[in-house]
Motif scaffolding. Sequence first.
Motif, PDB file in Angstrom:
ATOM      1  N   SER A   1      64.120   7.702  48.737  1.00 23.13           N
ATOM      2  CA  SER A   1      63.392   6.644  49.440  1.00 23.13           C
ATOM      3  C   SER A   1      63.573   5.340  48.686  1.00 23.13           C
ATOM      4  CB  SER A   1      61.900   6.979  49.543  1.00 23.13           C
ATOM      5  OG  SER A   1      61.197   5.890  50.119  1.00 23.13           O
ATOM      6  N   TYR A   2      63.874   4.272  49.419  1.00 18.08           N
ATOM      7  CA  TYR A   2      64.010   2.968  48.776  1.00 18.08           C
ATOM      8  C   TYR A   2      63.834   1.862  49.809  1.00 18.08           C
ATOM      9  CZ  TYR A   2      68.743   3.128  50.758  1.00 18.08           C
ATOM     10  OH  TYR A   2      69.807   3.236  51.614  1.00 18.08           O
ATOM     11  N   LEU A   3      63.534   0.681  49.320  1.00 18.24           N
ATOM     12  CA  LEU A   3      63.335  -0.483  50.181  1.00 18.24           C
ATOM     13  C   LEU A   3      64.608  -1.317  50.201  1.00 18.24           C
ATOM     14  CD1 LEU A   3      61.369  -2.240  51.871  1.00 18.24           C
ATOM     15  CD2 LEU A   3      60.791  -3.425  49.748  1.00 18.24           C
ATOM     16  N   ASP A   4      65.151  -1.535  51.405  1.00 22.66           N
ATOM     17  CA  ASP A   4      66.302  -2.417  51.568  1.00 22.66           C
ATOM     18  C   ASP A   4      65.778  -3.853  51.546  1.00 22.66           C
ATOM     19  OD1 ASP A   4      68.283  -4.130  52.779  1.00 22.66           O
ATOM     20  OD2 ASP A   4      69.303  -2.327  53.460  1.00 22.66           O
ATOM     21  N   LYS A   5      66.054  -4.572  50.484  1.00 29.40           N
ATOM     22  CA  LYS A   5      65.477  -5.909  50.293  1.00 29.40           C
ATOM     23  C   LYS A   5      66.012  -6.933  51.293  1.00 29.40           C
ATOM     24  CE  LYS A   5      64.523  -5.211  45.394  1.00 29.40           C
ATOM     25  NZ  LYS A   5      64.770  -5.680  44.002  1.00 29.40           N
TER      26      LYS A   5
ATOM     27  N   VAL B   1      63.518  -3.053  55.424  1.00 32.17           N
ATOM     28  CA  VAL B   1      63.270  -1.708  55.949  1.00 32.17           C
ATOM     29  C   VAL B   1      63.231  -0.704  54.806  1.00 32.17           C
ATOM     30  CG1 VAL B   1      64.192   0.162  57.389  1.00 32.17           C
ATOM     31  CG2 VAL B   1      64.337  -2.219  58.171  1.00 32.17           C
ATOM     32  N   ARG B   2      62.194   0.127  54.801  1.00 28.96           N
ATOM     33  CA  ARG B   2      62.140   1.220  53.831  1.00 28.96           C
ATOM     34  C   ARG B   2      62.790   2.450  54.451  1.00 28.96           C
ATOM     35  NH1 ARG B   2      60.313   3.118  49.271  1.00 28.96           N
ATOM     36  NH2 ARG B   2      59.309   1.139  48.735  1.00 28.96           N
TER      37      ARG B   2
ATOM     38  N   LEU C   1      64.715   8.179  58.141  1.00 29.68           N
ATOM     39  CA  LEU C   1      63.692   7.383  58.817  1.00 29.68           C
ATOM     40  C   LEU C   1      63.676   5.959  58.264  1.00 29.68           C
ATOM     41  CD1 LEU C   1      60.826  10.016  58.511  1.00 29.68           C
ATOM     42  CD2 LEU C   1      62.413   9.756  60.419  1.00 29.68           C
ATOM     43  N   GLY C   2      63.443   5.001  59.159  1.00 25.25           N
ATOM     44  CA  GLY C   2      63.317   3.608  58.747  1.00 25.25           C
ATOM     45  C   GLY C   2      61.933   3.079  59.099  1.00 25.25           C
ATOM     46  N   PHE C   3      61.250   2.460  58.136  1.00 26.15           N
ATOM     47  CA  PHE C   3      59.911   1.902  58.345  1.00 26.15           C
ATOM     48  C   PHE C   3      59.919   0.408  58.032  1.00 26.15           C
ATOM     49  CE2 PHE C   3      59.345   6.348  57.227  1.00 26.15           C
ATOM     50  CZ  PHE C   3      58.391   6.798  58.124  1.00 26.15           C
ATOM     51  N   LYS C   4      59.246  -0.363  58.890  1.00 22.64           N
ATOM     52  CA  LYS C   4      59.082  -1.793  58.621  1.00 22.64           C
ATOM     53  C   LYS C   4      57.766  -2.266  59.233  1.00 22.64           C
ATOM     54  CE  LYS C   4      61.448  -6.265  58.881  1.00 22.64           C
ATOM     55  NZ  LYS C   4      62.664  -6.986  59.338  1.00 22.64           N
TER      56      LYS C   4
END
Length: 207
Positions: A54-58, A62-63, A83-86
């Motif tokens: 799991s990581y955050l795309d800066k 999107v996480r 999964l993508g979360f924003k």
Amino acid sequence: MKKKLTTLLLFSFVLIAAKAQTTNQIIAQELVEKHKTTIGLTENDLQNIIISDSYLDKISGVRLVYLQQSYLDLPVYNQIQVLGFKDDKVVSQSGGRIPSIDKKTKNVSSIPTITAQTAVLTALQDRKVSYSREPYVIGSEKNGRYIIFDNMDVSRENITAELMWVPLNDGKQLVLAWQIYIIPINTSDYWMVRVNASDKSIVSVNN
């Protein structure tokens, strides 16, 4: 003094990296549990997942969360949801899960009858890699379900064995297997050989 400073800096870096990884895992777990209905996960599904990354795309904000399906605390080969979360919403999802997995294992125990060492030798024989001695264990993780062997003087890296469930017949059946990772010194191959943990048969092979 310089050596001590280098050691201290390295130790600090490891601690920071470990803390960041733990934080990412916690955030991912909370997001998955909160949005389980949108993702299509049941309470039982939540008990059978491994957050592999799991990581955050800066750039996009999107996480990304990678969910590995599991059963009886063992991963299911190649069953990963991305999964993508924003802004606290699910914005993307791909991959899938095998439903009713307990029925498809036919109540097979998660305890192997074939040892990881035997599986390594079986994989070497199947790939026609000659060896002169048996492997010895140099490390173990995941409660003995991921074992690191020496290279036996036949592999460019240490040989590993990981216990997992492997789907067959388009997910209609699952077998317990050791996935053996070998990089023969005399070829350009990178072998992953899955050996049935009950009868030593070769389940599948990837190069």
